[in-house]
Design a protein around this motif. Structure first.
Motif, PDB file in Angstrom:
ATOM      1  N   ASP A 225      32.078 -22.949  11.032  1.00  0.00           N
ATOM      2  CA  ASP A 225      30.873 -23.733  10.968  1.00  0.00           C
ATOM      3  C   ASP A 225      31.330 -25.195  10.827  1.00  0.00           C
ATOM      4  OD1 ASP A 225      28.166 -24.207  10.218  1.00  0.00           O
ATOM      5  OD2 ASP A 225      28.791 -24.198   8.122  1.00  0.00           O
TER       6      ASP A 225
ATOM      7  N   ASP B 122      29.308 -21.137   5.174  1.00  0.00           N
ATOM      8  CA  ASP B 122      28.799 -21.334   3.823  1.00  0.00           C
ATOM      9  C   ASP B 122      27.284 -21.229   3.731  1.00  0.00           C
ATOM     10  OD1 ASP B 122      28.212 -23.618   5.210  1.00  0.00           O
ATOM     11  OD2 ASP B 122      28.674 -24.988   3.571  1.00  0.00           O
TER      12      ASP B 122
ATOM     13  N   ASN C 218      22.215 -19.519   6.928  1.00  0.00           N
ATOM     14  CA  ASN C 218      22.095 -19.212   8.349  1.00  0.00           C
ATOM     15  C   ASN C 218      23.389 -18.650   8.924  1.00  0.00           C
ATOM     16  OD1 ASN C 218      23.347 -21.646   7.981  1.00  0.00           O
ATOM     17  ND2 ASN C 218      22.508 -22.606   9.817  1.00  0.00           N
TER      18      ASN C 218
ATOM     19  N   THR D 226      29.470 -28.241   9.596  1.00  0.00           N
ATOM     20  CA  THR D 226      29.086 -28.977   8.403  1.00  0.00           C
ATOM     21  C   THR D 226      29.418 -28.169   7.152  1.00  0.00           C
ATOM     22  OG1 THR D 226      27.297 -29.833   9.746  1.00  0.00           O
ATOM     23  CG2 THR D 226      27.212 -30.307   7.391  1.00  0.00           C
TER      24      THR D 226
HETATM   25 MG   LIG Z   1      25.649 -25.446   7.893  1.00  0.00          MG
END
Ligand SMILES: [Mg+2]
Ligand SMILES: Nc1ncnc2c1ncn2[C@@H]1O[C@H](COP(=O)(O)OP(=O)(O)OP(=O)(O)O)[C@@H](O)[C@H]1O
Ligand SMILES: [K+]
Length: 673
Positions: A303, A509, A512, A305
């Motif tokens: 992921d 983290d 989603n 961000t």
């Molecule tokens: Mg994220």
């Protein structure tokens, strides 16, 4: 997590004691090869006692054989106990952080007066307040407030971390301590089911289940044991036919030396040691299977961000569209974010209020539209005003037209710098863009290069736009990226990779990320992540470091290689022993076999005793290798296999000849047989 050296030196006596405790049939039955060895040892002991009482000749050798068969069982138990011991010491120190406290229970989020209740009575769903200095009683989600939390009791990391409501940093773990401010928490763990409870059970090995590979290997070992049982039993009629009677004790000893006791005795220690290495890397594994799969991972999905970047995407600037006053853009962005609890939303409100102090009085009102990874949009419906902000493509779809060239240029500039542009719209009018800044974590580039050297492809998956994604991908040095991804697309990507026969690891983290973490063969959740992500993953990194997967992969590879190497060694050993001992047994009947007695063993008795002693000692000799693991250096699988077959296969064939010969000489020199 390290354990003090004083406890470490105490591990050996404790493990030796446990080795005897593990002689209990209930413990023995779990390991077929060692259980069979124990039964044979018991039988031999009975024979020795009978011979001792009847004064039959040779009772001394029988007794010695019985003794060494027991030693073999004890050593196997010792290996397992030693591997478990390190985890036990760590579990004890974790248990110490699980103090009973009184907690401030709230009837509702706004209730002014908390009631004090013991922490053990807390149930999922209840609300509590924690203030600076308080111990966080159990796992919970922050529903109000921002605070710094000292997680060192669990992670060993002394710098406090920020925990706040909304977003991907909203989970707190029982056993950690709040060092500033106050939080209102909603308990998510039922009593006895908290992360700390599970962590204790995991490091203790109580929840360790055999992995599919381990089960398959166990079946192979049982098969070999059965074959050697048949070989040994049918030897007797053969021998009688040639006019010699092989004593039962000789057959029993021969049987144990032939069955794969080395790998049988060390198998579970290898698995436990692998888990232990992970714990030392600050990774908690919920299943051994994930650790093994990590050893074979082909693709790693990350992921963006919070995983590749720090994750506190902060509003940095407002860039109005042509013909829009900056003031109007800032106002609209602020109103659209007042109810937005995500770090992005809060940072927009902060920046707006810093730029226009009169916004300090603005209060959330109207109908909020909360952010979701699905819509990638958030905002508010006020009487007569529809305000939205979100990902560029999402807002374009909302307003029903593309952005003009001037705004496009500003948005692209943000994206090319690695920032995240958010568009702000009122009704069908675009007001401008917000620049969200995020920083790539240091060191990730080097570590992705390491992963590449191991043959692992790294792919960044982000909900962000393609330009931002490309900029961050280039900066972080990932092999590929997927932009504007929804949770479904992440899941789809993993399924496609898996359908192509590849093993997929995923680091994430956010809530989603949870479906993708669950679908991946190896799902690593950042400890800083949401409870949903941590629940879905099979590994949790306490340091919340996405490059930790490298360590996990290394541990997995080392586990697979160590098990393979010791299995090769053990089976080669057994084959060699067969040829080492049989001539010595039959030489009496067939003097011609003397030429086969290449080792020149002194007598059948000393040959068989030497073999039994060797059989026990080799387990101890291999314990360090089982616990430390065979060294892994990146390279092709074929080269690795060749190297290990040469070292452990050939070594396994030669070592018994040398070892048994040396022990035979010692045994006859000491007059033991
Ligand atoms: Mg994220
Ligand atoms: N609070 C918010 N309001 C509106 N839009 C947002 C908000 N936060 C993020 N976005 C937009 O939605 C996109 C997706 O955000 P999300 O956090 O779901 O990304 P992701 O799928 O987790 O991947 P990554 O974490 O790498 O961005 C972001 O790139 C941004 O454009
Ligand atoms: K053996």
């Amino acid at each position: 997590m390290s354990i003090p050296s004083t406890t470490r030196s105490g591990l050996y006596p404790a493990a030796l004691k446990t080795a005897f405790v593990k002689l209990h049939p209930r413990a023995l039955i779990r390991n077929a090869v060692i259980c069979v060895t124990a039964v044979t040892a018991a039988l031999t002991t009975i024979l020795a006692l009978r011979d001792l009482m009847t004064g039959a000749p040779g009772w001394g050798v029988t007794l010695q054989i019985a003794f060494w068969l027991w030693v073999c069982v004890i050593f196997a138990n010792f290996a397992e106990a030693l591997a478990e011991g390190r985890g036990k010491a760590r579990a004890d120190s974790l248990r110490a952080t699980k103090a009973e406290t009184m907690v401030k229970l709230l009837a509702s989020e706004d209730s002014p007066e908390p009631s004090l209740v013991p922490s053990a009575t807390l149930r999922a769903g209840q609300l509590v307040r924690v203030d600076a200095g308080d111990l966080i009683p159990t796992d919970a989600e922050v529903i109000r407030g921002v605070a710094s939390v000292d997680e060192s009791a669990i992670t060993g990391e002394s710098a406090p971390v920020i925990r706040e409501s909304g977003g991907d940093r909203s989970s707190v773990t029982g056993g950690t301590r709040i060092v500033s401010d106050s939080l209102i928490l909603r308990i998510v763990a039922e009593p006895g089911k908290s992360f700390l409870d599970r962590m204790i059970a995991m490091v203790e090995g109580a929840e360790r289940q055999k992995t599919p590979n381990e089960i398959a290997l166990n079946i192979l070992l049982c098969g070999l044991t059965l074959i050697f049982l048949i070989v040994t039993v049918t030897l007797d009629p053969f021998a009688r036919y040639s006019g010699i009677v092989i004593p039962v004790v000789t057959l029993a000893a021969l049987f144990v030396t032939l069955i794969p006791t080395t790998i049988g005795g060390l198998l579970s220690a290898i698995g436990i040691a692998g888990m232990d290495r992970l714990v030392r890397a600050n990774v908690i594994a919920k299943s051994g299977r994930a650790v093994e799969a990590a050893g074979d991972v082909d693709t790693l999905l990350l992921d963006k961000t919070g995983t590749i970047t720090f994750g506190n995407r902060m509003a940095d600037a407002f860039l109005p569209a042509q013909g829009v006053a900056e003031r109007d853009l800032v106002h609209a962005a602020c109103l659209a974010s007042l109810a937005d609890e995500t770090p992005e939303g809060k940072s927009i409100v902060d920046l707006a209020r810093r730029m226009q102090p009169e916004l300090a009085a603005a209060e959330a009102g109207g109908q909020p539209v909360l952010f979701s990874a699905e819509t990638r949009l958030s905002g508010v419906d006020l009487p007569g005003r529809t305000l939205r902000k979100g990902a560029v493509d999402a807002v374009e779809r909302f307003v029903g037209h593309r952005l003009d060239a001037a705004l496009r240029a500003r948005v692209d500039e943000i994206a090319r710098s690695g920032g995240t542009p958010l568009l702000v719209a009122e009704g069908d009018r675009l007001l401008g863009a917000i620049h969200l800044k995020d920083v790539v974590k240091p060191g990730v580039r080097e570590r992705f290069a390491e992963l590449r050297a191991m043959g692992i492809r790294t792919v960044m998956i982000t909900g962000d736009n393609p330009l931002t994604a490309a900029a961050i991908a280039a900066e972080a040095g990932v092999d590929d990226f997927l932009a504007e991804a929804t949770p479904e697309m992440k899941l789809e990507y993993i399924r496609r990779e898996q359908a192509g026969g590849r093993l997929v690891a995923m680091c994430g983290d956010g809530s989603n990320d949870a479906p993708a973490l669950a679908q991946a063969d190896v799902g690593v959740a950042m400890n800083s992540g949401t409870p949903a992500a941590k629940e879905a993953a099979n590994l949790i990194d306490l340091d919340s470091d996405p490059t930790k997967l490298i360590e996990v992969v290394l541990v997995g590879k080392q586990l697979l290689i160590s098990r393979g190497a010791l299995t090769t060694f053990s089976i080669a050993n057994d084959v060699a022993k067969y040829f080492a001992i049989l001539p010595a047994i039959f030489v009496a009947a067939y003097p011609g076999l003397g030429v086969l007695n290449v080792m020149g063993l002194s007598s059948p008795q000393s040959a068989i005793l030497a073999a039994v002693i060797f059989n026990a000692l080799i387990i101890v000799a291999m314990i360090p290798l089982a616990l430390r693991g065979v060294k892994y250096a990146p390279g092709s699988a074929a080269a690795l296999l060749r190297r290990n077959l040469t070292i452990y296969g050939l070594g396994g064939l030669i070592v018994p000849f040398l070892g048994i010969k040396a022990i035979d000489m010692a045994v006859s020199a000491l007059g033991l047989a």
